[in-house]
Design an enzyme around this catalytic site. Sequence first.
Site, PDB file in Angstrom:
ATOM      1  N   ASP A  89       0.818  -1.206   0.000  1.00  0.00           N
ATOM      2  CA  ASP A  89       0.000   0.000   0.000  1.00  0.00           C
ATOM      3  C   ASP A  89       0.858   1.265   0.000  1.00  0.00           C
ATOM      4  OD1 ASP A  89      -2.304   1.744   0.498  1.00  0.00           O
ATOM      5  OD2 ASP A  89      -3.268  -0.061   1.232  1.00  0.00           O
ATOM      6  N   ASP A  90       0.595   2.155  -0.951  1.00  0.00           N
ATOM      7  CA  ASP A  90       1.262   3.472  -1.035  1.00  0.00           C
ATOM      8  C   ASP A  90       2.756   3.371  -1.346  1.00  0.00           C
ATOM      9  OD1 ASP A  90      -1.240   4.336  -0.272  1.00  0.00           O
ATOM     10  OD2 ASP A  90      -0.544   5.699   1.264  1.00  0.00           O
ATOM     11  N   CYS A 130      -6.627   4.104  -3.206  1.00  0.00           N
ATOM     12  CA  CYS A 130      -6.477   2.659  -3.012  1.00  0.00           C
ATOM     13  C   CYS A 130      -7.535   1.814  -3.710  1.00  0.00           C
ATOM     14  CB  CYS A 130      -6.476   2.339  -1.523  1.00  0.00           C
ATOM     15  SG  CYS A 130      -5.157   3.128  -0.580  1.00  0.00           S
ATOM     16  N   HIS A 134      -9.975  -3.510  -1.654  1.00  0.00           N
ATOM     17  CA  HIS A 134      -9.795  -2.311  -0.837  1.00  0.00           C
ATOM     18  C   HIS A 134      -9.840  -2.589   0.650  1.00  0.00           C
ATOM     19  CE1 HIS A 134     -11.164   1.437   1.287  1.00  0.00           C
ATOM     20  NE2 HIS A 134     -10.020   1.796   0.755  1.00  0.00           N
ATOM     21  N   ASP A 137       0.116   0.069  -5.036  1.00  0.00           N
ATOM     22  CA  ASP A 137      -1.197   0.437  -5.582  1.00  0.00           C
ATOM     23  C   ASP A 137      -1.276   1.877  -6.069  1.00  0.00           C
ATOM     24  OD1 ASP A 137      -1.252   1.566  -3.034  1.00  0.00           O
ATOM     25  OD2 ASP A 137      -3.270   0.877  -2.558  1.00  0.00           O
ATOM     26  N   HIS A 138      -0.324   2.704  -5.718  1.00  0.00           N
ATOM     27  CA  HIS A 138      -0.167   4.060  -6.263  1.00  0.00           C
ATOM     28  C   HIS A 138       1.040   4.687  -5.595  1.00  0.00           C
ATOM     29  CE1 HIS A 138      -2.049   5.107  -2.499  1.00  0.00           C
ATOM     30  NE2 HIS A 138      -3.142   4.458  -2.852  1.00  0.00           N
TER      31      HIS A 138
END
Length: 490
Positions: free
Chosen positions: A37-38, A76, A135, A340-341
């Site tokens: 994540d992130d 997300c 998510h 995810d980003h």
Amino acid sequence: MRYKFLNHTLLIILLASVFFKSYAQTSKPNVLFIAVDDLRSELGHFENSTIITPNLDKLASEGVSFSHHFVQVPTCGASRAAFLTGKRPSRIVELGNNIMGDEWSIKPESENPETFIHHLRRNGYHTVGIGKISHSADGYVYGYEEAVSNQRELPYSWDEMPFDYGQWETGWNAFFAYANGENRQSMKKQVKPYEAADVDDLGYPDGLTTQLAIKKLRELKNQSQPFFLGVGLFKPHLPFTSPQKYWDLYDEDQIPVAKNPRKPKNVANSSLQESGEFNGYELGEEKAGLDKILSDDYARKIKHAYYAAASYSDAQIGLILDELTALELDQNTIVIVWGDHGWHLGEQQIWGKHTLFENALNSALIFKIPGSTISKIDSSIVESVDIYPTLLELLDVKTPGNMDGDSFASLLKTKESQSGNVAYSYYNKGISVRTDRYRLTKYFRSVEPTIELYDHQTDPLETINIAEQNPKIVTELMPLLEKGNTGLFD
């Protein structure tokens, strides 16, 4: 005698068919997919990086690490929805975090698979999801302060969905966890956006997730069916929490602040964001915003916290990969690590995601194919929606129709990069297209300017919008941008 001979022959044919069916199942490659994540595209093996990620660096040295991978949506849930379906967003609701929980979780099963994981399950794979793959933190639909439900976010994708909640009791509590068992919700946001705790790796949820993944790999080793194991790690998502030993990897004074800490020129505030998620941790020593810049000292502290959290996740990935090797599963398992980003660490005066700038859209992506000798950092532009068709091509599984992504499997089999690719992203009433040289963004709003152009050859930090000075380039690129218009803002 003739009948005995025929029966004997039939028995041999039957046994042979069972054998070859079993052999076909076990010879299909497994898939180990790790979502982080992130995790922006800043890893130890990239040039001029100060982050410490030795396990991801080792994985990259054995496979392909993409330096120009871009997500479809810089948040997300929407990013994961696009990745899981190979589809770009075409409705406003698909830009939000809750699209899977609100819609997918209650849909009846149809001929079209809900995700590529569902498609693999239909094609003989045993699918296991641990942690945040869609998510929800644990794959079930419920609110941040509610008890765990039994409603699956992806009803048809998983054979198993184990999760170790530890002392935090729910997935969302674990997602926003502090080492003492509290979380952002329980503390009513009266918390700092970081923590360095005197605990071992099991003192935070990602350590528990890792041990569960290792246990599951040992179980999967003994089955004939090929597997897809998805592992979703929370860090470095806010709060930037990790054991002290990962903080100790860094000298905070040596961590550089962003080279572009101010708002880009010729850009409306509407294209940016006020770092609201970051400021929601209300005991933070300083607040970020478009009217203020964090002090260099505090900026270094927050980058230190993010780096430490990323190094903690890197260590967990190392443990999982070590177990994969120890079990000799690495010889027939495709490994994918995906962020995810991205995340702004002070760039453009922003601390967070949720923009159509490079820092929010560019995230980590590494592929390792068993038996391949190709090792490279690939500068080809690829998109998250491309992963679905790429994986199915590698697995020799027929691809369903109605996908926006294109396979980049050929890039995993050559040392060359590929020019001419583009990536589309959507957010904040805007569409952005990234080419080898330019980023062109069009906003569907009244606030001017609505067109932004950045030249990555001369301005890789996206510090100045040059659209007004370069109408010819805008005109040339606009048809390319419109190709990515899915009707989202019509």
